[in-house]
Design an enzyme around this catalytic site. Sequence first.
Site, PDB file in Angstrom:
ATOM      1  N   HIS A  53      -6.471   0.428   1.392  1.00  0.00           N
ATOM      2  CA  HIS A  53      -5.152   0.885   0.336  1.00  0.00           C
ATOM      3  C   HIS A  53      -3.926   0.538   1.047  1.00  0.00           C
ATOM      4  O   HIS A  53      -3.803   0.812   2.275  1.00  0.00           O
ATOM      5  CB  HIS A  53      -5.193   2.166   0.291  1.00  0.00           C
ATOM      6  CG  HIS A  53      -4.107   2.794  -0.597  1.00  0.00           C
ATOM      7  ND1 HIS A  53      -3.105   3.643  -0.075  1.00  0.00           N
ATOM      8  CD2 HIS A  53      -3.478   2.038  -1.953  1.00  0.00           C
ATOM      9  CE1 HIS A  53      -2.166   3.758  -1.185  1.00  0.00           C
ATOM     10  NE2 HIS A  53      -2.627   3.137  -2.195  1.00  0.00           N
ATOM     11  N   ARG A  54      -3.123  -0.417   0.472  1.00  0.00           N
ATOM     12  CA  ARG A  54      -1.929  -1.259   1.141  1.00  0.00           C
ATOM     13  C   ARG A  54      -2.226  -1.827   2.547  1.00  0.00           C
ATOM     14  O   ARG A  54      -1.734  -1.834   3.379  1.00  0.00           O
ATOM     15  CB  ARG A  54      -0.854  -0.251   1.169  1.00  0.00           C
ATOM     16  CG  ARG A  54      -0.453   0.344  -0.164  1.00  0.00           C
ATOM     17  CD  ARG A  54       0.519   1.577   0.193  1.00  0.00           C
ATOM     18  NE  ARG A  54       0.602   2.503  -0.825  1.00  0.00           N
ATOM     19  CZ  ARG A  54       1.396   3.341  -1.179  1.00  0.00           C
ATOM     20  NH1 ARG A  54       2.408   3.830  -0.054  1.00  0.00           N
ATOM     21  NH2 ARG A  54       1.266   4.273  -2.041  1.00  0.00           N
ATOM     22  N   GLU A  80      -6.223  -3.800  -0.911  1.00  0.00           N
ATOM     23  CA  GLU A  80      -5.400  -3.361  -2.026  1.00  0.00           C
ATOM     24  C   GLU A  80      -3.935  -3.671  -1.445  1.00  0.00           C
ATOM     25  O   GLU A  80      -3.537  -3.306  -0.447  1.00  0.00           O
ATOM     26  CB  GLU A  80      -5.664  -2.172  -2.426  1.00  0.00           C
ATOM     27  CG  GLU A  80      -5.056  -1.790  -3.828  1.00  0.00           C
ATOM     28  CD  GLU A  80      -3.554  -1.260  -3.589  1.00  0.00           C
ATOM     29  OE1 GLU A  80      -3.081  -0.893  -4.548  1.00  0.00           O
ATOM     30  OE2 GLU A  80      -2.993  -0.952  -2.779  1.00  0.00           O
ATOM     31  N   ASP A  82       0.202  -4.357  -3.254  1.00  0.00           N
ATOM     32  CA  ASP A  82       1.192  -4.314  -4.158  1.00  0.00           C
ATOM     33  C   ASP A  82       2.271  -5.479  -4.305  1.00  0.00           C
ATOM     34  O   ASP A  82       2.750  -5.882  -3.240  1.00  0.00           O
ATOM     35  CB  ASP A  82       1.828  -3.093  -4.011  1.00  0.00           C
ATOM     36  CG  ASP A  82       1.287  -1.754  -3.845  1.00  0.00           C
ATOM     37  OD1 ASP A  82       0.517  -1.556  -4.888  1.00  0.00           O
ATOM     38  OD2 ASP A  82       1.330  -1.058  -2.757  1.00  0.00           O
ATOM     39  N   HIS A  95       5.394  -1.815  -1.745  1.00  0.00           N
ATOM     40  CA  HIS A  95       4.755  -0.687  -2.741  1.00  0.00           C
ATOM     41  C   HIS A  95       6.229  -0.312  -3.665  1.00  0.00           C
ATOM     42  O   HIS A  95       6.212  -0.143  -4.540  1.00  0.00           O
ATOM     43  CB  HIS A  95       4.362   0.483  -2.065  1.00  0.00           C
ATOM     44  CG  HIS A  95       3.966   1.472  -2.704  1.00  0.00           C
ATOM     45  ND1 HIS A  95       4.960   2.594  -3.124  1.00  0.00           N
ATOM     46  CD2 HIS A  95       2.733   1.856  -3.716  1.00  0.00           C
ATOM     47  CE1 HIS A  95       4.346   3.402  -3.837  1.00  0.00           C
ATOM     48  NE2 HIS A  95       3.010   2.929  -4.281  1.00  0.00           N
ATOM     49  N   GLU A 162      -2.456  -5.216  -6.787  1.00  0.00           N
ATOM     50  CA  GLU A 162      -1.623  -4.318  -7.911  1.00  0.00           C
ATOM     51  C   GLU A 162      -0.152  -4.637  -8.445  1.00  0.00           C
ATOM     52  O   GLU A 162       0.490  -5.366  -7.399  1.00  0.00           O
ATOM     53  CB  GLU A 162      -1.541  -3.029  -7.533  1.00  0.00           C
ATOM     54  CG  GLU A 162      -0.870  -2.105  -8.396  1.00  0.00           C
ATOM     55  CD  GLU A 162      -0.478  -0.490  -8.103  1.00  0.00           C
ATOM     56  OE1 GLU A 162      -1.000  -0.263  -6.854  1.00  0.00           O
ATOM     57  OE2 GLU A 162       0.234  -0.020  -8.857  1.00  0.00           O
ATOM     58  N   LYS A 164       3.324  -4.572  -9.538  1.00  0.00           N
ATOM     59  CA  LYS A 164       4.235  -3.207  -9.689  1.00  0.00           C
ATOM     60  C   LYS A 164       5.389  -3.659 -10.752  1.00  0.00           C
ATOM     61  O   LYS A 164       5.713  -4.764 -10.597  1.00  0.00           O
ATOM     62  CB  LYS A 164       4.659  -2.905  -8.248  1.00  0.00           C
ATOM     63  CG  LYS A 164       3.562  -2.255  -7.374  1.00  0.00           C
ATOM     64  CD  LYS A 164       3.400  -0.708  -7.984  1.00  0.00           C
ATOM     65  CE  LYS A 164       2.601   0.115  -6.944  1.00  0.00           C
ATOM     66  NZ  LYS A 164       2.087   1.356  -7.499  1.00  0.00           N
ATOM     67  N   ASP A 288      -7.029   4.594   2.784  1.00  0.00           N
ATOM     68  CA  ASP A 288      -6.317   3.979   3.977  1.00  0.00           C
ATOM     69  C   ASP A 288      -7.047   3.815   5.206  1.00  0.00           C
ATOM     70  O   ASP A 288      -6.449   3.176   6.260  1.00  0.00           O
ATOM     71  CB  ASP A 288      -5.071   5.284   4.138  1.00  0.00           C
ATOM     72  CG  ASP A 288      -3.923   5.517   3.187  1.00  0.00           C
ATOM     73  OD1 ASP A 288      -3.887   4.550   2.328  1.00  0.00           O
ATOM     74  OD2 ASP A 288      -3.362   6.421   3.343  1.00  0.00           O
TER      75      ASP A 288
HETATM   76  O1  G3P Z   1      -4.945   1.149  -5.762  1.00  0.00           O
HETATM   77  C1  G3P Z   1      -4.605   2.312  -6.148  1.00  0.00           C
HETATM   78  C2  G3P Z   1      -3.307   2.766  -5.513  1.00  0.00           C
HETATM   79  O2  G3P Z   1      -2.609   1.895  -4.931  1.00  0.00           O
HETATM   80  C3  G3P Z   1      -2.303   3.103  -6.670  1.00  0.00           C
HETATM   81  O3  G3P Z   1      -1.357   3.842  -6.042  1.00  0.00           O
HETATM   82  O4  G3P Z   1       1.084   4.427  -5.717  1.00  0.00           O
HETATM   83  O5  G3P Z   1      -0.385   3.617  -3.725  1.00  0.00           O
HETATM   84  O6  G3P Z   1       0.251   2.033  -5.474  1.00  0.00           O
HETATM   85  P1  G3P Z   1      -0.068   3.274  -5.224  1.00  0.00           P
HETATM   86 CA    CA Z   2      -1.154   0.262  -5.041  1.00  0.00          CA
END
Ligand code: G3P
Ligand code: CA
Length: 301
Positions: A53-54, A80, A82, A95, A162, A164, A288
Amino acid sequence: MRNIVRVGIAVLAAAVSAVVVAVPGGATVPTAETAMAAPAHSRKGPAVVDYAHRGASGSAPENTIAAARFAVTQGATFVETDVRRTADGELVVMHDDKLSRTTNVEEVFPDRAPYWVHDFTLAEIRQLDAGSWFAPEFTGERVPTLREFVDALKRRSGLLLEIKGSLLYPGIEADIVAELKSIPGYLPWALATGKLVIQSFWVPAVRDIHTLLPDVPVGLLFETRPTDDVLVEASRWADQINPGNAFTDQALVDRVHELGMSINPYVVNNGRDMRRFVNLGVDGIITDYPAVMRDIVRITR
Ligand code: G3P
Ligand code: CA
């Protein structure tokens, strides 16, 4: 291209070896103890895919090249990230809709509040430090462009991209597609290997991507439990349902599978919770801490 990530057979590790992930900056660290707290189970079923994640954002500042490299080094199957757009139309990895939480923008540009990403050019964003907020050793990390982030994955880890702020950046979906197409060989490689998925909380953005790139798997994010009608409609064109972990339960997992989609809850950082979701039959987990995830589940690629 449904269920692209539901590959192979995974066996839940009978015992979890001690894992200590380096986590500067005081973030919560899932320890070997938390990973060991859940009873060991054996389970046969589809592989459970790890999504960093990120980037490996428990170990490095989120959405930086350092976080991407940590994830690749830790063997993350997918990373992942953003994407947003700058004032001069460049795609950057960030993000938040503002630059203040994860950079020193307030120091560098004291008169430019409220610090929207879309009020700054790429050249200005390049001046910011995106690492020292996390830990001193990451001082000098920059906000990467989408292209730099993709390159940092070295075609070893896949990309869960993702979108945004579609309403802040009209047409960003087409910009993303153009950018991915402009990276030599990237899209053919990603399609051949199944190593690209595009997702958003904003359904029209995902539909746009599906129209522009019909062969690329797409996912819908949910921060509240989706109704059955929403799931049925999504199942006509989407590949993944990626819900918040708090409302991901057996009924939701089973219904998403009945409808032919995969399900990947976010963000799960504790070893005990990872095991619980594996036993619910999820297809992947967004975390994470990809290194902890890999220690919980033996992943078959
Ligand atoms: O991939 C799921 C997650 O990234 C969504 O929430 O806020 O971390 O972008 P957020
Ligand atoms: Ca995300």
